[in-house]
Design a protein around this motif. Structure first.
Motif, mmCIF file in Angstrom:
data_model
loop_
_atom_site.group_PDB
_atom_site.id
_atom_site.type_symbol
_atom_site.label_atom_id
_atom_site.label_comp_id
_atom_site.label_asym_id
_atom_site.label_seq_id
_atom_site.Cartn_x
_atom_site.Cartn_y
_atom_site.Cartn_z
ATOM 1 N N LEU A 81 0.832 -1.198 0.000
ATOM 2 C CA LEU A 81 0.000 0.000 0.000
ATOM 3 C C LEU A 81 0.869 1.251 0.000
ATOM 4 C CD1 LEU A 81 -2.819 1.274 0.235
ATOM 5 C CD2 LEU A 81 -2.627 1.006 2.700
ATOM 6 N N LYS A 82 1.901 1.246 0.814
ATOM 7 C CA LYS A 82 2.816 2.389 0.871
ATOM 8 C C LYS A 82 3.522 2.583 -0.470
ATOM 9 C CE LYS A 82 6.597 4.345 3.529
ATOM 10 N NZ LYS A 82 7.471 4.179 4.688
ATOM 11 N N MET A 83 3.954 1.488 -1.089
ATOM 12 C CA MET A 83 4.624 1.575 -2.378
ATOM 13 C C MET A 83 3.698 2.158 -3.437
ATOM 14 S SD MET A 83 6.696 -1.383 -4.406
ATOM 15 C CE MET A 83 5.551 -2.276 -5.380
ATOM 16 N N VAL A 84 2.448 1.729 -3.448
ATOM 17 C CA VAL A 84 1.475 2.234 -4.415
ATOM 18 C C VAL A 84 1.252 3.726 -4.210
ATOM 19 C CG1 VAL A 84 -0.978 2.144 -5.051
ATOM 20 C CG2 VAL A 84 0.337 0.027 -4.825
ATOM 21 N N ARG A 85 1.039 4.128 -2.979
ATOM 22 C CA ARG A 85 0.796 5.551 -2.694
ATOM 23 C C ARG A 85 1.988 6.418 -3.080
ATOM 24 N NH1 ARG A 85 -2.196 4.672 3.106
ATOM 25 N NH2 ARG A 85 -4.319 4.610 2.289
ATOM 26 N N LEU A 86 3.197 5.944 -2.798
ATOM 27 C CA LEU A 86 4.390 6.703 -3.168
ATOM 28 C C LEU A 86 4.531 6.821 -4.679
ATOM 29 C CD1 LEU A 86 7.003 5.395 -0.573
ATOM 30 C CD2 LEU A 86 6.020 7.697 -0.704
ATOM 31 N N HIS A 87 4.207 5.764 -5.391
ATOM 32 C CA HIS A 87 4.318 5.824 -6.851
ATOM 33 C C HIS A 87 3.263 6.755 -7.443
ATOM 34 C CE1 HIS A 87 6.052 4.728 -10.594
ATOM 35 N NE2 HIS A 87 4.916 4.261 -11.065
ATOM 36 N N GLU A 89 2.074 9.408 -5.948
ATOM 37 C CA GLU A 89 2.596 10.759 -5.686
ATOM 38 C C GLU A 89 3.706 11.122 -6.668
ATOM 39 O OE1 GLU A 89 1.863 13.453 -3.954
ATOM 40 O OE2 GLU A 89 0.038 12.414 -3.347
ATOM 41 N N PHE A 90 4.593 10.180 -6.940
ATOM 42 C CA PHE A 90 5.684 10.407 -7.877
ATOM 43 C C PHE A 90 5.150 10.737 -9.272
ATOM 44 C CE2 PHE A 90 8.527 8.505 -11.105
ATOM 45 C CZ PHE A 90 9.624 9.358 -10.952
ATOM 46 N N LEU A 91 4.196 9.947 -9.758
ATOM 47 C CA LEU A 91 3.639 10.183 -11.091
ATOM 48 C C LEU A 91 2.889 11.507 -11.163
ATOM 49 C CD1 LEU A 91 2.411 6.587 -12.014
ATOM 50 C CD2 LEU A 91 4.432 7.786 -12.890
ATOM 51 N N LEU A 92 2.146 11.836 -10.120
ATOM 52 C CA LEU A 92 1.431 13.112 -10.103
ATOM 53 C C LEU A 92 2.404 14.283 -10.036
ATOM 54 C CD1 LEU A 92 -1.590 12.299 -7.768
ATOM 55 C CD2 LEU A 92 -1.598 12.560 -10.266
ATOM 56 N N PHE A 93 3.486 14.127 -9.284
ATOM 57 C CA PHE A 93 4.515 15.162 -9.198
ATOM 58 C C PHE A 93 5.125 15.422 -10.576
ATOM 59 C CE2 PHE A 93 9.019 16.262 -8.720
ATOM 60 C CZ PHE A 93 8.917 17.438 -8.005
ATOM 61 N N ILE A 94 5.464 14.354 -11.276
ATOM 62 C CA ILE A 94 6.035 14.500 -12.621
ATOM 63 C C ILE A 94 5.040 15.185 -13.550
ATOM 64 C CG2 ILE A 94 6.740 13.206 -14.679
ATOM 65 C CD1 ILE A 94 8.072 11.210 -12.810
ATOM 66 N N GLU A 95 3.800 14.745 -13.489
ATOM 67 C CA GLU A 95 2.755 15.324 -14.342
ATOM 68 C C GLU A 95 2.588 16.816 -14.072
ATOM 69 O OE1 GLU A 95 -2.033 15.222 -14.268
ATOM 70 O OE2 GLU A 95 -1.031 13.274 -14.208
ATOM 71 N N GLU A 96 2.530 17.181 -12.810
ATOM 72 C CA GLU A 96 2.334 18.590 -12.459
ATOM 73 C C GLU A 96 3.544 19.433 -12.840
ATOM 74 O OE1 GLU A 96 -0.762 17.890 -8.774
ATOM 75 O OE2 GLU A 96 1.378 18.000 -8.356
ATOM 76 N N ASN A 97 4.738 18.894 -12.688
ATOM 77 C CA ASN A 97 5.930 19.643 -13.066
ATOM 78 C C ASN A 97 6.065 19.766 -14.574
ATOM 79 O OD1 ASN A 97 6.936 20.475 -10.605
ATOM 80 N ND2 ASN A 97 7.962 18.534 -10.251
ATOM 81 N N ASP A 98 5.653 18.736 -15.307
ATOM 82 C CA ASP A 98 5.673 18.826 -16.765
ATOM 83 C C ASP A 98 4.728 19.918 -17.245
ATOM 84 O OD1 ASP A 98 7.586 16.899 -17.132
ATOM 85 O OD2 ASP A 98 6.185 15.323 -17.746
ATOM 86 N N SER A 99 3.554 20.003 -16.644
ATOM 87 C CA SER A 99 2.611 21.041 -17.059
ATOM 88 C C SER A 99 3.103 22.419 -16.629
ATOM 89 C CB SER A 99 1.209 20.767 -16.507
ATOM 90 O OG SER A 99 1.196 20.839 -15.103
ATOM 91 N N SER A 100 3.772 22.515 -15.485
ATOM 92 C CA SER A 100 4.341 23.793 -15.048
ATOM 93 C C SER A 100 5.443 24.230 -15.991
ATOM 94 C CB SER A 100 4.907 23.691 -13.631
ATOM 95 O OG SER A 100 3.894 23.437 -12.713
#
Length: 109
Positions: A81-87, A89-100
């Motif tokens: 569960l922790k691994m899934v949640r961290l991944h 967050e990682f994917l959303l972080f990349i997505e948000e930074n790409d759009s920024s």
């Protein structure tokens, strides 16, 4: 976008992740398969109209997904569960930074 529909998407993908984890032999590396399934889940959620905040809310409270509520509370699945949640967050972080970065490039270029 219906939160229940998004929870259904997550529940379906998380059940696949649980199957991957339980079928993996001791010591077998299965992280790439889990990360691939998480990515598929996010793609489906985005296609359904989910925003990053919606995704964070659902993954932050997986216990509220009826399909997986009893499973995620088992101690053997807590690291997964922790691994899934961290991944997520990682994917959303990349997505948000790409759009920024795209916004910055538009203003500079």
């Amino acid at each position: 976008m219906s939160t229940e529909y998004l929870k259904e998407i997550v529940g379906r993908h998380f059940l696949i992740i649980l199957k991957i984890a339980t079928k993996a032999a001791d010591g077998e590396v299965f992280g790439d398969l889990v990360r691939k399934q998480v990515r598929k889940c996010l793609i489906e959620m985005h296609a359904a109209g989910a925003e990053p905040e919606d995704i964070r809310d659902i993954f932050g409270n997986l216990e509220s997904c009826a399909q997986i509520a009893s499973l995620v509370l088992e101690p053997k699945f807590l690291p997964l569960l922790k691994m899934v949640r961290l991944h997520v967050e990682f994917l959303l972080f990349i997505e948000e930074n790409d759009s920024s970065n795209s916004d910055v490039k538009k203003h500079i270029g």
